[in-house]
Motif scaffolding. Sequence first.
Motif, PDB file in Angstrom:
ATOM      1  N   THR A   1     -92.564  -2.088  35.901  1.00 38.41           N
ATOM      2  CA  THR A   1     -92.460  -3.538  35.778  1.00 38.41           C
ATOM      3  C   THR A   1     -90.992  -3.951  35.730  1.00 38.41           C
ATOM      4  O   THR A   1     -90.215  -3.380  34.964  1.00 38.41           O
ATOM      5  CB  THR A   1     -93.180  -4.030  34.511  1.00 38.41           C
ATOM      6  OG1 THR A   1     -94.559  -3.653  34.583  1.00 38.41           O
ATOM      7  CG2 THR A   1     -93.080  -5.539  34.377  1.00 38.41           C
ATOM      8  N   ARG A   2     -90.620  -4.931  36.524  1.00 34.77           N
ATOM      9  CA  ARG A   2     -89.233  -5.400  36.589  1.00 34.77           C
ATOM     10  C   ARG A   2     -89.154  -6.821  36.050  1.00 34.77           C
ATOM     11  O   ARG A   2     -89.816  -7.728  36.565  1.00 34.77           O
ATOM     12  CB  ARG A   2     -88.732  -5.344  38.029  1.00 34.77           C
ATOM     13  CG  ARG A   2     -87.304  -5.867  38.204  1.00 34.77           C
ATOM     14  CD  ARG A   2     -86.683  -5.316  39.480  1.00 34.77           C
ATOM     15  NE  ARG A   2     -86.193  -6.349  40.367  1.00 34.77           N
ATOM     16  CZ  ARG A   2     -85.182  -6.177  41.219  1.00 34.77           C
ATOM     17  NH1 ARG A   2     -84.562  -5.004  41.292  1.00 34.77           N
ATOM     18  NH2 ARG A   2     -84.814  -7.146  42.025  1.00 34.77           N
TER      19      ARG A   2
ATOM     20  N   SER B   1     -88.177  -1.783  39.627  1.00 31.99           N
ATOM     21  CA  SER B   1     -87.964  -1.726  38.186  1.00 31.99           C
ATOM     22  C   SER B   1     -86.468  -1.639  37.937  1.00 31.99           C
ATOM     23  O   SER B   1     -85.669  -1.693  38.877  1.00 31.99           O
ATOM     24  CB  SER B   1     -88.663  -0.501  37.583  1.00 31.99           C
ATOM     25  OG  SER B   1     -88.024   0.689  38.028  1.00 31.99           O
TER      26      SER B   1
END
Length: 638
Positions: A591-592, A108
């Motif tokens: 979440t990246r 992330s």
Amino acid sequence: MQHPHPHTPAPRPPLRPPTHRRRRRTAVLAAAVAVTGLVGAGLTTLTPGSAEAATARQVEKLDRGVVSVHTDSGNLVSWRWLGTDPGDVSFNVYRAGTKVNATPVTGSTNFFHAGAPAQADYTVRAVVGGVEQADSVHAVQLRTGYKDVPISPPAGGTTPDGVAYTYEANDASVGDLDGDGALEFVLKWYPTNAKDNSQSGYTGNTIVDAVELDGTRLWRVDLGRNIRSGAHYTQFQVYDYDGDGKAEVAMKTADGTKDGTGAVIGSSTADHRNSSGYVLSGPEFLTMFNGQTGKAMGTVDHVPARGTVSSWGDSYGNRVDRFLAGTAYLDGTRPSLVMARGYYTRTVIAAWDWRGGAFTRRWTFDTNSSTNSGKGYDGQGNHALSVADVDADGKDEIVYGAMTVDDNGSGLWTTRLGHGDAAHLGDLVPSRPGPEYFKVSEDTSKPGSWMADARTGQILWQTASGADNGRGVAADVYAGSAGAEAWSASDTTLRSATGASLGREPSSINFVTWWDGDPVRELLDGTRIDKYGTSGDTRLLTASGVHSNNGTKSTPSLSGDILGDWREEVVWPTTDNKALRIYSTPVETGTRITTLLHDTQYRTALAWQNTAYNQPPHPSFFIGDGMATAPRPTVYTP
């Protein structure tokens, strides 16, 4: 519900295999398929890997954009994963020079520092190939969950008919005006007597400020008495059009406009207002302002000219002054300015390049021209526009209500379903190739809302006619259904990406935002953020001491990914109009995603967000439940 609608021209063959969604040009390059696109008057096949298909797009050279949001439990520190960063970059987080993460952050671009005080000072260092890089900029601190950017209301006044007015902060945009890698605000001030075009009466002047994040005002532009104030008159675009690393600001101007240095454009004494307050005579200009100084660098005649007022649909001055504006990568590489007039009857869209300190008109699309007349492009405009590469040729199109203009200025398609107030363009249906387009209709004889293939205009599904449907949204707000859901004011249900009923509608039909830790989007309306639920919505944020803008539209000054990771900030003016209050999420995510500022569909959507009836931005790829790994953009910085 399947109902293909006549459109112009005929549909082209599919451009991409249905096994994977468009993931900007990076995915197009990876796919071993030919890409078909219109170039000039003929069809050309582009092979992925060719220079044209692989062209990188110019984007801002941004700093790391670190932000620290304080909560009772500590600070959420987040930062930008830039489009120019390596794909395998990781990060270390430092507080006052001491590393606070045990292992590099890889999955992330955020880190929660438990127990830390509000005033903790953070920087971030990228790790590339195992080598730690230099310190980033220091974090912007949201010590109370928000940050106030001081602003100064202009002095009020009195109109010729004796009506006193003051000023309220209205729509805002962002751009790197001084080339330092940080975004500045460009803020439009509205007089309290601003008018819709349908309303007669004098208004105060429209004022535009450029403001640093610390509240330093770079300049103030006064558009003067000959630019009326209201939602449809002043659409301002903030973008680096010439690639010098500093954003410019483009606006329609007139006699008496005063630039940021105090210089007057045209006549300083002319007053073209009639007794009803309308400005239906006198010259009209388009001006490019220096983003750092506010100096008018170039001024040309506005295209199209006003001409005969009644030729736009009425004689008293309503439809003639319906303006839209946007920014589009019409050559696939560098941004162009798009200025438009009219949508109820005649529509004219002019595309401009700003290069070498001068305007050059790239093309003009006119529904009255011999090329376009009678083909159903007239009368299709919305109170906003959208910009995207809908046909996968690497170049942007202008989606203008119920019709679309190709990157070369020729008509691409029209559904002939007419005007509406809201529309959403993006990767709304992940199971099918290409972007989709959801729109509501004002004409009671037309479908209340419809979803179309954005490449061809083919209607995928629609709802019943019979009502002026004034609001509509499409976004993935419910994880229980694949893709984006859609809902609207005259419909009674939340609809799936394929048009099926999902039950209870969300509590608002306005904006959306990515706020919490999952990729499902949240509801933004007025001064609150809610999470959709099938039995009821959950309040995530109630902003205090602020106001929304634009009457019943209840929109913020700006909403988008402007700081930190890919989640979106919301900016409202304070109740006293003395500050812009920035809220950023305090919720950690796993979440990246590359900063959305380097996804050019999203970035241009931020630029046109202020246009007329503001609409939220959508990226070029799907963000939502079950999403594929987010693509990396193909970009370069000046």
